[in-house]
Design a protein around this motif. Structure first.
Motif, PDB file in Angstrom:
ATOM      1  N   MET A   8     -58.084  61.555 -44.068  1.00 13.60           N
ATOM      2  CA  MET A   8     -56.827  62.132 -44.524  1.00 13.60           C
ATOM      3  C   MET A   8     -56.375  62.647 -43.131  1.00 13.60           C
ATOM      4  SD  MET A   8     -57.166  63.997 -48.107  1.00 13.60           S
ATOM      5  CE  MET A   8     -57.766  62.857 -49.688  1.00 13.60           C
ATOM      6  N   GLU A  10     -77.588  42.868 -40.507  1.00 14.66           N
ATOM      7  CA  GLU A  10     -77.774  41.465 -40.837  1.00 14.66           C
ATOM      8  C   GLU A  10     -78.722  40.960 -39.696  1.00 14.66           C
ATOM      9  OE1 GLU A  10     -74.738  38.657 -40.023  1.00 14.66           O
ATOM     10  OE2 GLU A  10     -75.544  37.377 -41.421  1.00 14.66           O
ATOM     11  N   GLU A  54     -55.017  49.214 -40.550  1.00 14.38           N
ATOM     12  CA  GLU A  54     -53.867  48.534 -41.378  1.00 14.38           C
ATOM     13  C   GLU A  54     -52.740  49.384 -41.282  1.00 14.38           C
ATOM     14  OE1 GLU A  54     -55.067  47.460 -45.186  1.00 14.38           O
ATOM     15  OE2 GLU A  54     -52.753  47.057 -45.707  1.00 14.38           O
ATOM     16  N   ASP A  71     -65.354  37.954 -37.041  1.00 16.02           N
ATOM     17  CA  ASP A  71     -66.333  37.662 -38.303  1.00 16.02           C
ATOM     18  C   ASP A  71     -65.521  37.258 -39.518  1.00 16.02           C
ATOM     19  OD1 ASP A  71     -67.613  40.464 -36.879  1.00 16.02           O
ATOM     20  OD2 ASP A  71     -68.255  38.897 -36.313  1.00 16.02           O
ATOM     21  N   SER A  78     -73.360  44.403 -38.636  1.00 16.28           N
ATOM     22  CA  SER A  78     -73.805  43.283 -37.917  1.00 16.28           C
ATOM     23  C   SER A  78     -74.990  43.247 -37.419  1.00 16.28           C
ATOM     24  CB  SER A  78     -72.525  42.955 -36.741  1.00 16.28           C
ATOM     25  OG  SER A  78     -71.378  43.542 -36.968  1.00 16.28           O
ATOM     26  N   ALA A 131     -64.469  44.744 -44.077  1.00 14.47           N
ATOM     27  CA  ALA A 131     -63.881  45.683 -43.451  1.00 14.47           C
ATOM     28  C   ALA A 131     -64.332  45.809 -41.895  1.00 14.47           C
ATOM     29  CB  ALA A 131     -64.207  47.263 -44.084  1.00 14.47           C
ATOM     30  N   ASP A 177     -64.573  49.473 -29.185  1.00 15.78           N
ATOM     31  CA  ASP A 177     -65.279  48.178 -30.299  1.00 15.78           C
ATOM     32  C   ASP A 177     -64.283  47.149 -30.063  1.00 15.78           C
ATOM     33  OD1 ASP A 177     -65.638  46.908 -32.295  1.00 15.78           O
ATOM     34  OD2 ASP A 177     -65.954  48.411 -33.930  1.00 15.78           O
ATOM     35  N   GLY A 225     -64.577  44.519 -31.658  1.00 18.16           N
ATOM     36  CA  GLY A 225     -64.231  43.855 -32.915  1.00 18.16           C
ATOM     37  C   GLY A 225     -62.519  44.550 -33.282  1.00 18.16           C
ATOM     38  N   ILE A 226     -62.457  45.959 -32.926  1.00 19.19           N
ATOM     39  CA  ILE A 226     -61.189  46.477 -33.362  1.00 19.19           C
ATOM     40  C   ILE A 226     -60.018  45.741 -32.320  1.00 19.19           C
ATOM     41  CG2 ILE A 226     -59.685  48.455 -33.254  1.00 19.19           C
ATOM     42  CD1 ILE A 226     -62.226  50.170 -34.278  1.00 19.19           C
ATOM     43  N   SER A 282     -60.262  65.397 -46.245  1.00 13.12           N
ATOM     44  CA  SER A 282     -61.408  64.486 -45.471  1.00 13.12           C
ATOM     45  C   SER A 282     -60.984  64.029 -44.070  1.00 13.12           C
ATOM     46  CB  SER A 282     -61.576  63.252 -46.439  1.00 13.12           C
ATOM     47  OG  SER A 282     -60.564  62.508 -46.499  1.00 13.12           O
ATOM     48  N   GLU A 316     -59.197  42.444 -33.586  1.00 11.15           N
ATOM     49  CA  GLU A 316     -58.430  42.782 -34.890  1.00 11.15           C
ATOM     50  C   GLU A 316     -56.931  43.074 -34.684  1.00 11.15           C
ATOM     51  OE1 GLU A 316     -59.885  43.630 -39.036  1.00 11.15           O
ATOM     52  OE2 GLU A 316     -60.479  42.247 -37.788  1.00 11.15           O
ATOM     53  N   PRO A 360     -64.490  45.181 -38.477  1.00  5.06           N
ATOM     54  CA  PRO A 360     -63.430  44.401 -37.848  1.00  5.06           C
ATOM     55  C   PRO A 360     -64.135  43.445 -36.671  1.00  5.06           C
ATOM     56  CG  PRO A 360     -63.813  46.681 -36.668  1.00  5.06           C
ATOM     57  CD  PRO A 360     -64.698  46.234 -37.904  1.00  5.06           C
ATOM     58  N   GLY A 361     -63.051  42.481 -36.385  1.00  2.00           N
ATOM     59  CA  GLY A 361     -63.492  41.459 -35.334  1.00  2.00           C
ATOM     60  C   GLY A 361     -63.530  40.047 -35.795  1.00  2.00           C
ATOM     61  N   ASP A 405     -65.752  56.301 -41.291  1.00  2.00           N
ATOM     62  CA  ASP A 405     -66.576  55.047 -41.996  1.00  2.00           C
ATOM     63  C   ASP A 405     -65.696  53.882 -41.887  1.00  2.00           C
ATOM     64  OD1 ASP A 405     -69.180  55.982 -42.854  1.00  2.00           O
ATOM     65  OD2 ASP A 405     -68.250  57.199 -44.179  1.00  2.00           O
ATOM     66  N   VAL A 406     -66.342  52.757 -42.040  1.00  2.00           N
ATOM     67  CA  VAL A 406     -65.864  51.522 -41.946  1.00  2.00           C
ATOM     68  C   VAL A 406     -64.746  51.053 -43.003  1.00  2.00           C
ATOM     69  CG1 VAL A 406     -67.700  50.185 -43.043  1.00  2.00           C
ATOM     70  CG2 VAL A 406     -66.354  48.998 -41.717  1.00  2.00           C
ATOM     71  N   LEU A 407     -64.723  51.689 -44.206  1.00  2.00           N
ATOM     72  CA  LEU A 407     -63.705  51.249 -45.113  1.00  2.00           C
ATOM     73  C   LEU A 407     -62.552  52.018 -44.820  1.00  2.00           C
ATOM     74  CD1 LEU A 407     -65.521  51.229 -48.408  1.00  2.00           C
ATOM     75  CD2 LEU A 407     -64.765  49.548 -47.196  1.00  2.00           C
ATOM     76  N   ILE A 408     -62.812  53.335 -44.473  1.00  2.00           N
ATOM     77  CA  ILE A 408     -61.498  54.194 -43.971  1.00  2.00           C
ATOM     78  C   ILE A 408     -60.719  53.669 -42.784  1.00  2.00           C
ATOM     79  CG2 ILE A 408     -60.716  56.712 -43.811  1.00  2.00           C
ATOM     80  CD1 ILE A 408     -62.317  56.315 -46.457  1.00  2.00           C
ATOM     81  N   GLN A 409     -61.794  53.242 -41.671  1.00  2.00           N
ATOM     82  CA  GLN A 409     -61.400  52.641 -40.520  1.00  2.00           C
ATOM     83  C   GLN A 409     -60.363  51.585 -40.833  1.00  2.00           C
ATOM     84  OE1 GLN A 409     -63.541  51.944 -36.717  1.00  2.00           O
ATOM     85  NE2 GLN A 409     -63.832  49.907 -37.688  1.00  2.00           N
ATOM     86  N   ALA A 410     -60.898  50.583 -41.773  1.00  2.00           N
ATOM     87  CA  ALA A 410     -59.889  49.481 -41.929  1.00  2.00           C
ATOM     88  C   ALA A 410     -58.691  50.088 -42.691  1.00  2.00           C
ATOM     89  CB  ALA A 410     -60.717  48.636 -43.115  1.00  2.00           C
ATOM     90  N   GLN A 411     -58.314  51.017 -43.505  1.00  2.00           N
ATOM     91  CA  GLN A 411     -57.202  51.651 -44.067  1.00  2.00           C
ATOM     92  C   GLN A 411     -56.352  52.041 -43.009  1.00  2.00           C
ATOM     93  OE1 GLN A 411     -58.450  54.812 -46.830  1.00  2.00           O
ATOM     94  NE2 GLN A 411     -59.548  53.213 -47.973  1.00  2.00           N
ATOM     95  N   LEU A 442     -71.294  39.192 -37.361  1.00  2.00           N
ATOM     96  CA  LEU A 442     -71.683  39.110 -38.811  1.00  2.00           C
ATOM     97  C   LEU A 442     -71.465  37.390 -39.272  1.00  2.00           C
ATOM     98  CD1 LEU A 442     -72.281  41.236 -40.872  1.00  2.00           C
ATOM     99  CD2 LEU A 442     -69.872  41.470 -41.253  1.00  2.00           C
TER     100      LEU A 442
END
Ligand SMILES: Nc1ncnc2c1ncn2[C@@H]1O[C@H](COP(=O)(O)OP(=O)(O)OP(=O)(O)O)[C@@H](O)[C@H]1O
Ligand SMILES: Nc1ncnc2c1ncn2[C@@H]1O[C@H](COP(=O)(O)OP(=O)(O)OP(=O)(O)O)[C@@H](O)[C@H]1O
Ligand code: SF4
Ligand code: SF4
Ligand SMILES: [Mg+2]
Ligand SMILES: [Mg+2]
Lengths: 328, 323
Positions: free
Chosen positions: A161, B220, A197, B263, B217, B258, A216, A218-219, A158, A222, B260-261, A188-194, A263
Motif C-alpha cells: 500500500m 526449483e 501491472e 519464464d 526459480s 507472479a 532483476d 526478469g522484471i 502495508s 517483463e 517476472p521474466g 513479495d512476489v505477488l505484491i510485486q506483480a500487482q 523457472l
C-alpha cells in the motif's frame, strides 16, 4: 523515430570520502524516448541510484560532485539550472519513486496531508480541490477506500500500500517522466506483480516515459522496451530488451543472464549453474582497462590496459568490449 | 541408522508468539507464526520452504532446530524426539544440525578474525584434532584462500563472507543444514557461485538441506521437494518437478505466475491474487487463503481444507482438489 525526452550525455559523478575520491558514475550515456520504458539494470553499487538522483539534482553535494556531462530535458541542460528552476522540474515534469519508501514518506503526516502538500506546491488549487484530487489519485493507484486512507499514517499501511501511495505522489502532477528506483524490491512476489501491472497501466493511460531501475532481469523482460546494463559505474551494453536478452553482446550481460536458473527449465541433477567468477570491485579499486577484465572469461592482455570503446552492431545496439559479439 | 524412522520428522509443529503490543488496540490473540506443519525429510534430501514474507519460514526453521521451543508438536531427528533430550544431549545433536543465515554481515562477529570465527565450533564441541589444519581445510572447501584467516568481516565482500557462513555451518560435518535465504542478500552475479558451492558440498558430504527462499526459480533448481507455506501452514508439498509442472493449490499457482521474466511458457492461466496477507494473529476462518483466492467458494469461508495426498507424494490443502 520516437522523440527523445531525456538525453544523458557522458555523465560523471564523483564522491569524496575519507578513503579518497571515486567515480560512482563514470561517463554514462543514454536516451529516454517518449512513451517508452527504459530499464537501468545492474548490481548493487554500480551507480543506478546516483545516476537517477543526478537527473533530479538530488545528490548530496558534497560529498557528491557532478564533474562532467549534460542532462538534456526539452531544450534545457538540467545541470545548468538554478535551484528554483530545478524545483519546478522536480515532481511536476519528472516524478520519482525513491528506493526507500520510508525516507520519502513523512511518518508524522497523514497520507492526505502529504498528497495535498505535493499538489499545492505545483498547482494553483484550493485545499478542497486538492483533497478531492488526492482521493482520486488513490483510486487511480487502486487503493481500496481512498477517503479512509487519506486519514491514515504511513506506518498503518502495508508495504504494498505504501508503494501505491508513493506512486500516487510521484504522479500527482502528471509528470512527463517517471523515474522508479527499485519500486518492487522490498515487496513479495505477488505484491510485486500487482505494482508492476499498475505501473504499466498508468504508463499506458498517461503516455509518460519511465526510467525503471532494477537489478532483476526478469522484471526488465517483463516491462521494459529497452535496457541499459551498468557495471561498476559504466554503461556496458544497451539495446531493445528482447534482442539483448536473446543475444547479449557483452560478456557481463551474457554472464548475468546465464547465471540465473529459469523457472520451468528442466533441471539436470547435479548440474551446476554458470557462474561469473570473482566479485564486484569496490569503487576505490576499479581495475584498469576494461573494468570487467578480472572476471571475464575472454579477457586478453589488451583488456587489462585499454578501455574498450562503445561499439555499434546496429543503430539500436551498443556495447563496450574489445571483442565482436560472435566471439563470445 | 535404522530404516524404520525417517531422518527428520516434523509433526504438527506450532509456534505462537505472545500478542503484539499495539497501542490503542486491545490485542490478546497470539501471533500464529507456525500453525501446525508436518513433513518428513530423507537423509541427503533437499526440501525447499517457500512463501511470502511473514508466513513463518524462519520461525519454522528455528523451531525445528530447537533454537526456540515449540508451542506444541514434535520434531524427531534420526528417531529421537528433540524435546526429550537433556541440554548436553541437545548440544551434541546440534553438531549434526546447522544453520546458514541470510545476512552474513550480521551473523558473523565483526570484531573477530575469520580464523577465530571458524575455530569456534571446534572449541565448543571439544574437537580433538589439529584445529588450525581443520580451519584451513574448511576455507579450501568453500573456495577461500588460506590468508582469509587473518581478515575481519568488513574487509570482505558479501559473497566471500557467506562462504565463511557456510564453512562455519559445515565445520563439524552436519547431516542437516538449514539455509535461511542464503543468497537473497548477495549480488546477482554472486548468487550462482554460492548455489554451486552448496550443490558441490551436498554431493561431496551428502548433507540434507532445508532451504528457505522466496525465489521460486532458485528453489526449483536447488531442491528435490518443495513445501509452500501460507500463514503458518503448509498448503502444498510435492517434488519440485511436480510442483512446477502441476501446481495444484491456487496460491502456489499464483506465486509461480507472479515470477517476472522469461519464464512465461509456464503460465497456463493468469491467476491473479488481490490484496495483502492477513494478520497472522487474526487469520481468516476456514481456508486461510480465502480472502485472496480467485477461486474461492462458499464452503472455503467456513471450513478448513486438510492437506491431502492427491497423487503419490503430492499433498494439497484445497477443497477444489479433493475430487
Ligand atoms: N552519499 C554517498 N557517499 C559516499 N558514497 C556514496 C554515496 N551514495 C552512493 N555512494 C556510492 O556510490 C556508488 C553507487 O551507488 P548507488 O547508490 O548509485 O548504487 P546502486 O546501483 O543504486 O546500488 P543498489 O542496487 O544497491 O541500490 C556505491 O559505491 C555507493 O557506495
Ligand atoms: N520473536 C518474535 N516475536 C513475535 N513475533 C514474531 C517473532 N518472530 C517472528 N514473529 C512473527 O511471526 C511471523 C512469521 O515470521 P517469520 O520471520 O518466521 O516469517 P518468514 O516467513 O521467515 O518471513 P521473511 O520472508 O520476511 O523472512 C511474522 O508475523 C512475524 O512478525
Ligand atoms: S573488453 Fe575484454 S575483459 Fe572487457 S568484456 Fe570485453 S573481452 Fe571481457
Ligand atoms: S480451499 Fe477454497 S479458498 Fe482455499 S485455496 Fe481452495 S478454492 Fe481457494
Ligand atoms: Mg540504488
Ligand atoms: Mg525469514
Amino acid at each position: 523515430m520516437s522523440q527523445i525526452e531525456l538525453d544523458i550525455r557522458n555523465l560523471k559523478v564523483s564522491f569524496s570520502t575519507p578513503q579518497g575520491n571515486f567515480l560512482a558514475v563514470n561517463g554514462i550515456n543514454f536516451q529516454l524516448h517518449s512513451g517508452e520504458t527504459l530499464a537501468l539494470v545492474g548490481e548493487s553499487g554500480c551507480g543506478k541510484t546516483v545516476s537517477a538522483l543526478s537527473i533530479l539534482r538530488l545528490l548530496p553535494e558534497p560529498p557528491a560532485k557532478i564533474i562532467s556531462g549534460e542532462i538534456i530535458f526539452g531544450n534545457r541542460n538540467l545541470l545548468s539550472l538554478n535551484t528554483k528552476q530545478m524545483r519546478e522540474i522536480r515532481g511536476k515534469e519528472i516524478g520519482m519513486i525513491f528506493q526507500d519508501p520510508m525516507t520519502s514518506l513523512n511518518p508524522v503526516l497523514t497520507i492526505g496531508e502529504q498528497l495535498i502538500e505535493t499538489l499545492l506546491r505545483h498547482k494553483s488549487l484550493n485545499k478542497k480541490e486538492a483533497l478531492k484530487i488526492s482521493a482520486q489519485l488513490l483510486g487511480k493507484v487502486e487503493l481500496p477506500s481512498p477517503e479512509e486512507k487519506l486519514k491514515q499514517y504511513p506506518h498503518q499501511l502495508s508495504g504494498g500500500m505504501r508503494q501505491r501511495i508513493m506512486i500516487a505522489m510521484a504522479l500527482a502532477c502528471e509528470p512527463k517522466i517517471l523515474i522508479a528506483d527499485e519500486p518492487t524490491t522490498a515487496l513479495d512476489v505477488l505484491i510485486q506483480a500487482q505494482i508492476l501491472e499498475l505501473l504499466e497501466n498508468l504508463k499506458r493511460e498517461t503516455g509518460m516515459s519511465m526510467l525503471l531501475i532494477t537489478h532483476d532481469l526478469g522484471i526488465v523482460t517483463e516491462i521494459a522496451e529497452r535496457v541499459i546494463v551498468m557495471y561498476a559505474g559504466e554503461g556496458v551494453e544497451t539495446g531493445p530488451t528482447k534482442e539483448l536478452i536473446n543475444n547479449p553482446h557483452h560478456p557481463y550481460t551474457k554472464g548475468l543472464i546465464a547465471s540465473r536458473p529459469h523457472l520451468g527449465s528442466t533441471r539436470e541433477k547435479g548440474h551446476r549453474l554458470t557462474e561469473i567468477s570473482g566479485s564486484v570491485p569496490t569503487p576505490h579499486q576499479r581495475p584498469t582497462g576494461c573494468t570487467f577484465h578480472p572476471r571475464c572469461d575472454w579477457s586478453s592482455e589488451q583488456c587489462k590496459t585499454q578501455k574498450p570503446l562503445l561499439q555499434n552492431t546496429n543503430q539500436k545496439r551498443k556495447f563496450s568490449c574489445h571483442l565482436q559479439p560472435e566471439s563470445i | 541408522m535404522t530404516d524404520n524412522h525417517p531422518f527428520l520428522e516434523v509433526r504438527n509443529l506450532k509456534k505462537y508468539f505472545p500478542p503484539r503490543k499495539i497501542i490503542l488496540e486491545n490485542n490478546t490473540a497470539p501471533v500464529r507464526a507456525v500453525d501446525g506443519i508436518s513433513f518428513t525429510l530423507k537423509e541427503g534430501e533437499t526440501l525447499g520452504l517457500v512463501g511470502e514474507s511473514g508466513c513463518g519460514k524462519s520461525t519454522a526453521a528455528r523451531t525445528i532446530l530447537r533454537l526456540e521451543p515449540p508451542t506444541s508438536g514434535s520434531v524427531h531427528f534420526k528417531g529421537k524426539n528433540l524435546a526429550s533430550l537433556s541440554e548436553t544431549e541437545l548440544r551434541n545433536q546440534r553438531k549434526e544440525m546447522q544453520i546458514i543465515f541470510q545476512d552474513p554481515f550480521s551473523s558473523i562477529n565483526p570484531r573477530r578474525k575469520i580464523g577465530d570465527v571458524l575455530r569456534e565450533p571446534f572449541a565448543i564441541h571439544g574437537f580433538k584434532g589439529n584445529v588450525s589444519e581443520a580451519v584451513m581445510e574448511l576455507l579450501d572447501q568453500v573456495g577461500l584462500s588460506p590468508d582469509y584467516v587473518d581478515r575481519y568481516s568488513h574487509e570482505m565482500s558479501g559473497g566471500q563472507l557467506q562462504r565463511v557462513g557456510i564453512a562455519r555451518a559445515i565445520a563439524l560435518n552436519p547431516t542437516l543444514v538449514v539455509a535461511d535465504e542464503p543468497v537473497s542478500a548477495l549480488d546477482v552475479s554472486i548468487q550462482a557461485q554460492i548455489i554451486n558451492l552448496m550443490i558441490d558440498l551436498r554431493e561431496k558430504i551428502g548433507i540434507a538441506f532445508l532451504f528457505i527462499s522466496h525465489d521460486m526459480s532458485i528453489v526449483e533448481y536447488f531442491c528435490d521437494r518443495v513445501a509452500v507455506m501460507y500463514l503458518g501452514k503448509i498448503v502444498e508439498i510435492a517434488s519440485s518437478e511436480e510442483i512446477y509442472k502441476n501446481p495444484e493449490h491456487p496460491y502456489t499457482e499464483a506465486l509461480l505466475n507472479a515470477v517476472p521474466g522469461l519464464d512465461s511458457g509456464l503460465k497456463k492461466q493468469k491467476l491473479k491474487v488481490r490484496g495483502d496477507i492477513p494478520d497472522p494473529s487474526n487469520p481468516p476462518q476456514g481456508c486461510s487463503f480465502h480472502t485472496r483466492c480467485p477461486l474461492k467458494e462458499k464452503q472455503c469461508e467456513e471450513m478448513e481444507p486438510a492437506l491431502k495426498e492427491i497423487t503419490p507424494g503430492h499433498h494439497v490443502a484445497c477443497f477444489l482438489k479433493e475430487g
